[in-house]
Write a protein that holds these residues in place. Structure first.
Motif, mmCIF file in Angstrom:
data_model
loop_
_atom_site.group_PDB
_atom_site.id
_atom_site.type_symbol
_atom_site.label_atom_id
_atom_site.label_comp_id
_atom_site.label_asym_id
_atom_site.label_seq_id
_atom_site.Cartn_x
_atom_site.Cartn_y
_atom_site.Cartn_z
ATOM 1 N N GLY A 42 0.845 -1.210 0.000
ATOM 2 C CA GLY A 42 0.000 0.000 0.000
ATOM 3 C C GLY A 42 0.870 1.246 0.000
ATOM 4 N N ASN A 43 0.701 2.087 1.024
ATOM 5 C CA ASN A 43 1.464 3.348 1.087
ATOM 6 C C ASN A 43 2.952 3.125 1.329
ATOM 7 O OD1 ASN A 43 -0.934 4.759 0.928
ATOM 8 N ND2 ASN A 43 -1.143 4.970 3.141
ATOM 9 N N ILE A 44 3.319 1.948 1.790
ATOM 10 C CA ILE A 44 4.736 1.715 2.114
ATOM 11 C C ILE A 44 5.454 1.274 0.848
ATOM 12 C CG2 ILE A 44 6.348 0.279 3.458
ATOM 13 C CD1 ILE A 44 4.212 0.177 5.655
ATOM 14 N N ARG A 45 6.441 2.064 0.440
ATOM 15 C CA ARG A 45 7.112 1.765 -0.822
ATOM 16 C C ARG A 45 8.540 2.316 -0.794
ATOM 17 N NH1 ARG A 45 4.710 2.587 -6.817
ATOM 18 N NH2 ARG A 45 6.426 1.563 -7.838
ATOM 19 N N THR A 46 9.509 1.427 -0.823
ATOM 20 C CA THR A 46 10.914 1.848 -0.812
ATOM 21 C C THR A 46 11.508 1.567 -2.189
ATOM 22 O OG1 THR A 46 11.016 1.040 1.468
ATOM 23 C CG2 THR A 46 13.114 1.582 0.410
ATOM 24 N N GLU A 47 12.289 2.491 -2.695
ATOM 25 C CA GLU A 47 12.999 2.240 -3.958
ATOM 26 C C GLU A 47 14.473 2.575 -3.788
ATOM 27 O OE1 GLU A 47 9.502 3.080 -7.201
ATOM 28 O OE2 GLU A 47 11.415 4.107 -7.450
ATOM 29 N N ARG A 48 15.301 1.888 -4.561
ATOM 30 C CA ARG A 48 16.734 2.220 -4.565
ATOM 31 C C ARG A 48 17.096 2.723 -5.945
ATOM 32 N NH1 ARG A 48 20.048 0.608 -0.630
ATOM 33 N NH2 ARG A 48 19.173 -0.755 0.962
ATOM 34 N N SER A 49 17.895 3.768 -5.983
ATOM 35 C CA SER A 49 18.329 4.277 -7.279
ATOM 36 C C SER A 49 19.646 5.013 -7.107
ATOM 37 C CB SER A 49 17.250 5.216 -7.828
ATOM 38 O OG SER A 49 17.641 5.728 -9.064
ATOM 39 N N GLU A 50 20.615 4.684 -7.903
ATOM 40 C CA GLU A 50 21.916 5.367 -7.952
ATOM 41 C C GLU A 50 22.536 5.579 -6.571
ATOM 42 O OE1 GLU A 50 21.519 8.867 -10.554
ATOM 43 O OE2 GLU A 50 19.776 7.819 -11.353
ATOM 44 N N GLY A 51 22.425 4.558 -5.717
ATOM 45 C CA GLY A 51 23.029 4.654 -4.386
ATOM 46 C C GLY A 51 22.150 5.343 -3.346
ATOM 47 N N PHE A 52 20.951 5.802 -3.746
ATOM 48 C CA PHE A 52 20.025 6.440 -2.801
ATOM 49 C C PHE A 52 18.956 5.433 -2.381
ATOM 50 C CE2 PHE A 52 21.760 9.880 -5.283
ATOM 51 C CZ PHE A 52 22.003 10.861 -4.325
ATOM 52 N N LEU A 53 18.501 5.558 -1.134
ATOM 53 C CA LEU A 53 17.353 4.761 -0.704
ATOM 54 C C LEU A 53 16.202 5.753 -0.508
ATOM 55 C CD1 LEU A 53 17.204 1.828 1.721
ATOM 56 C CD2 LEU A 53 15.563 3.678 1.952
ATOM 57 N N ILE A 54 15.156 5.550 -1.285
ATOM 58 C CA ILE A 54 14.065 6.536 -1.319
ATOM 59 C C ILE A 54 12.788 5.911 -0.777
ATOM 60 C CG2 ILE A 54 12.662 7.980 -2.863
ATOM 61 C CD1 ILE A 54 15.178 7.681 -4.811
ATOM 62 N N GLU A 55 12.211 6.565 0.216
ATOM 63 C CA GLU A 55 10.905 6.136 0.720
ATOM 64 C C GLU A 55 9.856 6.979 0.001
ATOM 65 O OE1 GLU A 55 10.440 3.595 2.455
ATOM 66 O OE2 GLU A 55 11.898 3.358 4.072
ATOM 67 N N GLY A 56 8.937 6.308 -0.691
ATOM 68 C CA GLY A 56 7.897 7.043 -1.402
ATOM 69 C C GLY A 56 6.809 7.514 -0.464
ATOM 70 N N GLY A 57 6.439 6.680 0.499
ATOM 71 C CA GLY A 57 5.383 7.011 1.474
ATOM 72 C C GLY A 57 6.001 7.233 2.837
ATOM 73 N N PRO A 58 5.571 6.471 3.841
ATOM 74 C CA PRO A 58 6.143 6.668 5.176
ATOM 75 C C PRO A 58 7.645 6.410 5.190
ATOM 76 C CG PRO A 58 4.613 4.795 5.160
ATOM 77 C CD PRO A 58 4.547 5.419 3.818
ATOM 78 N N ASP A 59 8.361 7.125 6.085
ATOM 79 C CA ASP A 59 9.805 6.865 6.175
ATOM 80 C C ASP A 59 10.210 6.395 7.561
ATOM 81 O OD1 ASP A 59 9.629 9.213 7.588
ATOM 82 O OD2 ASP A 59 11.208 10.264 6.504
ATOM 83 N N CYS A 60 9.257 6.315 8.491
ATOM 84 C CA CYS A 60 9.607 5.885 9.849
ATOM 85 C C CYS A 60 8.323 5.606 10.621
ATOM 86 C CB CYS A 60 10.402 6.975 10.560
ATOM 87 S SG CYS A 60 9.529 8.542 10.683
ATOM 88 N N PHE A 61 8.474 5.139 11.845
ATOM 89 C CA PHE A 61 7.302 4.977 12.711
ATOM 90 C C PHE A 61 7.678 5.450 14.105
ATOM 91 C CE2 PHE A 61 9.509 0.966 12.080
ATOM 92 C CZ PHE A 61 9.915 0.683 13.374
ATOM 93 N N LEU A 62 6.644 5.725 14.885
ATOM 94 C CA LEU A 62 6.860 6.235 16.247
ATOM 95 C C LEU A 62 7.181 5.074 17.178
ATOM 96 C CD1 LEU A 62 3.995 8.719 17.149
ATOM 97 C CD2 LEU A 62 6.431 9.098 17.461
ATOM 98 N N SER A 63 8.303 5.172 17.917
ATOM 99 C CA SER A 63 8.663 4.041 18.782
ATOM 100 C C SER A 63 7.773 3.982 20.028
ATOM 101 C CB SER A 63 10.124 4.137 19.207
ATOM 102 O OG SER A 63 10.341 5.334 19.898
ATOM 103 N N GLU A 64 7.169 5.126 20.360
ATOM 104 C CA GLU A 64 6.300 5.169 21.537
ATOM 105 C C GLU A 64 5.110 4.206 21.393
ATOM 106 O OE1 GLU A 64 4.139 8.840 23.876
ATOM 107 O OE2 GLU A 64 3.916 8.611 21.731
ATOM 108 N N LYS A 65 4.693 3.989 20.142
ATOM 109 C CA LYS A 65 3.628 3.011 19.876
ATOM 110 C C LYS A 65 4.337 1.706 19.522
ATOM 111 C CE LYS A 65 0.181 6.310 18.712
ATOM 112 N NZ LYS A 65 -1.123 6.456 18.117
ATOM 113 N N PRO A 66 4.287 0.700 20.375
ATOM 114 C CA PRO A 66 5.224 -0.414 20.277
ATOM 115 C C PRO A 66 4.950 -1.451 19.183
ATOM 116 C CG PRO A 66 3.696 -0.783 22.086
ATOM 117 C CD PRO A 66 3.378 0.576 21.525
ATOM 118 N N TRP A 67 3.780 -1.412 18.523
ATOM 119 C CA TRP A 67 3.371 -2.569 17.713
ATOM 120 C C TRP A 67 4.242 -2.816 16.494
ATOM 121 C CZ3 TRP A 67 0.078 1.200 19.659
ATOM 122 C CH2 TRP A 67 -0.535 0.831 20.851
ATOM 123 N N ALA A 68 4.748 -1.758 15.858
ATOM 124 C CA ALA A 68 5.612 -1.968 14.688
ATOM 125 C C ALA A 68 6.914 -2.624 15.145
ATOM 126 C CB ALA A 68 5.901 -0.647 13.986
#
Ligand SMILES: Cc1cc2nc3c(=O)[nH]c(=O)nc-3n(C[C@H](O)[C@H](O)[C@H](O)COP(=O)(O)OP(=O)(O)OC[C@H]3O[C@@H](n4cnc5c(N)ncnc54)[C@H](O)[C@@H]3O)c2cc1C
Length: 479
Positions: A42-68
């Motif tokens: 879905g919204n989570i989509r990572t791509e790699r290109s020319e040595g870059f790591l690109i997050e198209g949607g979310p790039d992180c999650f909150l650690s305070e909410k433990p479920w991830a």
């Protein structure tokens, strides 16, 4: 054999399937996940290109909410967790055309330290005094919902809303504080006011007790645990979580994950669900999880319960785009001493926020380059999402030139559009969702999951997927 059909292969649908299989073996029921798109996540989509790591949607999650984090650990991926580079943990706010540092100790919008606020160039003296007066403002008498805008103006004043709360919230929720429910979006703030009578007092107390809890007991040795920061991600990008889930699940018997499988209608027949795919294929189910966005769930459920379908449609969505843009480090004169900046609406600019991605996280760009990610659209500038790639990149370059003085040509650009992807928890959201939950509970075998209902982020979507899995197991145990 009983069958569970899950519609939607975002993190909510996938975590529901994973949780079903964690708790019950493949001997007991079959699980089929149907995803409309050509990939899972879905919204989570990572791509790699020319040595870059690109997050198209979310790039992180909150650690305070433990479920991830708990799910990542259960999958054996704990060593892949990546914290933020906290030596640069500063956020800037654009004000009067210049970037000002968000005073240290301001947590979302609540100041917890006097000195950084007092010396801040972001807030005027009357604004600082008004924020400090929060300590003496009586708490709200009734428990009715109010907008985030009303809440912040009432407690911390207009300047705190315009220069801190509004841009921070737009950067996360892409929403409008004047329509957003404070109770549904920031229940902890409402709780702080209710419990402590003041957000500042409550937050200072909370931080003191968190600090105490974090101190290792005397003599404790402590193993090699990943460093936990407020925002966490995965070294190889968030798609690693999706790829791990899908590759493990697809090896399990009686567990089938399908892409390019758009569901067009759902009917209820003799106590079972009949799911029809766009190509005409039909499939029945004893339990059905709709883990698609609420507007899509509304379309799908019109043939099962019109009232439910109508109510689901009242959850609004906004569209956003992210533009990742990379430059050579030597071409950027502006100091990159923070995680990025947010842009208040009053500044009338065309981007909502920018993350200095390669500063915030390691392993995102080659050493000689800088990766920046800009947010476009949301409730402020929805029409900008429709710009074509060239026009969108041109616009972002102009904005970065005006704000950060970047004149150089980028070495890489990548645009991702997220149409109707961000649910908005507007005033009355809790009552709406309570109604939806009760209605769904009255329809045996039907479940909803996803970020539209009980929390907009990745962690909440995982938690809710797991809750749904447990309910299905309970349904099957009852017979
Ligand atoms: C730009 C952006 C940035 C974000 N940043 C963050 C962040 O940094 N941290 C964070 O925690 N959260 C963030 N979020 C929110 C986060 O992405 C969501 O909480 C989460 O991904 C929601 O997952 P989901 O499974 O509920 O929905 P989705 O990811 O929307 O998945 C729903 C799936 O259902 C499928 N579907 C729809 N209709 C049908 C149909 N008829 N048949 C079959 N399949 C169908 C869709 O194709 C889609 O794959 C961000 C969101 C966006 C858009």
């Amino acid at each position: 054999m009983k069958r569970v059909v899950v519609i939607g292969g975002g993190i909510a649908g996938l975590s529901a399937v994973w949780s079903l299989r964690e708790h019950r073996s493949n001997e007991e029921f079959e699980v089929v996940l149907l995803e409309r798109g050509e990939r899972f996540g879905g919204n989570i989509r990572t791509e790699r290109s020319e040595g870059f790591l690109i997050e198209g949607g979310p790039d992180c999650f909150l650690s305070e909410k433990p479920w991830a984090m708990e799910l990542i650990k259960r999958l054996g991926l704990a060593d892949k967790l990546l914290p933020t580079n906290d030596k640069n943990r500063k956020t800037f706010v654009l004000s009067g055309g210049k970037l000002h540092v968000l005073p240290e100790g301001v947590i979302l919008m609540i100041p917890t330290r006097i000195l950084p606020l007092a010396t801040s160039s972001l807030i005027s003296w009357p604004g600082k005094i008004r924020m400090a007066m929060e300590l003496f403002i009586p708490k709200k008498k009734d428990s009715s919902d109010e907008s985030l805008g009303e809440f912040v103006r009432r407690r911390l004043g207009k300047e705190a809303l315009d220069k801190i709360a509004e841009p921070l919230v737009a950067g996360v929720h892409a929403g409008d504080p004047e329509t957003m429910s404070v109770r549904a979006s920031f229940p902890k703030f409402v709780q702080l006011e209710e419990d402590s009578g003041s957000l500042i007092k409550g937050m200072v107390r909370k931080m003191a007790s968190m600090h105490k809890a974090r101190k290792p007991a005397a003599g404790a040795t402590g193993g090699q645990k990943p460093r936990i920061t407020m925002f966490m991600t995965m070294r190889d990008g968030l798609s690693e979580l999706i790829d791990t889930l899908t590759s493990r699940l697809s090896k399990m018997d009686r567990t089938s994950l399908r892409t390019g499988a758009a569901v067009s209608t759902i009917e209820k027949k003799d106590g079972r669900y009949l799911v029809t795919l766009e190509g005409g294929e039909k499939m029945d189910a004893d339990a059905l999880v709709v883990a698609a966005p609420a507007w899509a769930a509304s379309n799908l459920l019109a043939g099962v319960d019109q009232g439910l379908s109508d109510k689901l449609r009242t959850i609004p969505y906004v569209s956003t785009a992210t533009v990742s843009i990379a430059f050579r480090k030597k071409d950027i004169k502006h100091p990159l001493n923070g995680f990025g900046f947010v842009v208040p609406k009053v500044e009338k600019r065309r981007i909502m926020a920018a993350t200095w991605t390669s500063v915030k996280f390691s392993h995102r760009a080659p050493d000689d380059s800088v990766l920046i990610r800009c947010f476009v659209g949301g409730s402020k500038n929805a029409e900008l999402v429709d710009l074509d790639d060239a026009a969108m990149v041109k616009m972002v370059k102009e904005e970065l030139r005006d704000i950060m003085g970047i004149e150089a040509e980028p070495v890489l650009t990548r645009v991702f559009r997220w149409r109707k992807s961000m649910p908005q928890y507007t005033i009355g959201h809790d009552e709406r969702v309570k109604w939806i939950d009760e209605r769904v509970a009255s329809i045996p075998g039907l479940y909803l999951a996803g970020s539209a209902y009980h929390g907009i982020g990745i962690s909440d979507s995982i938690r809710y997927g797991e809750v749904v899995a447990k309910k299905i197991i309970h349904q099957f145990e009852k017979g």
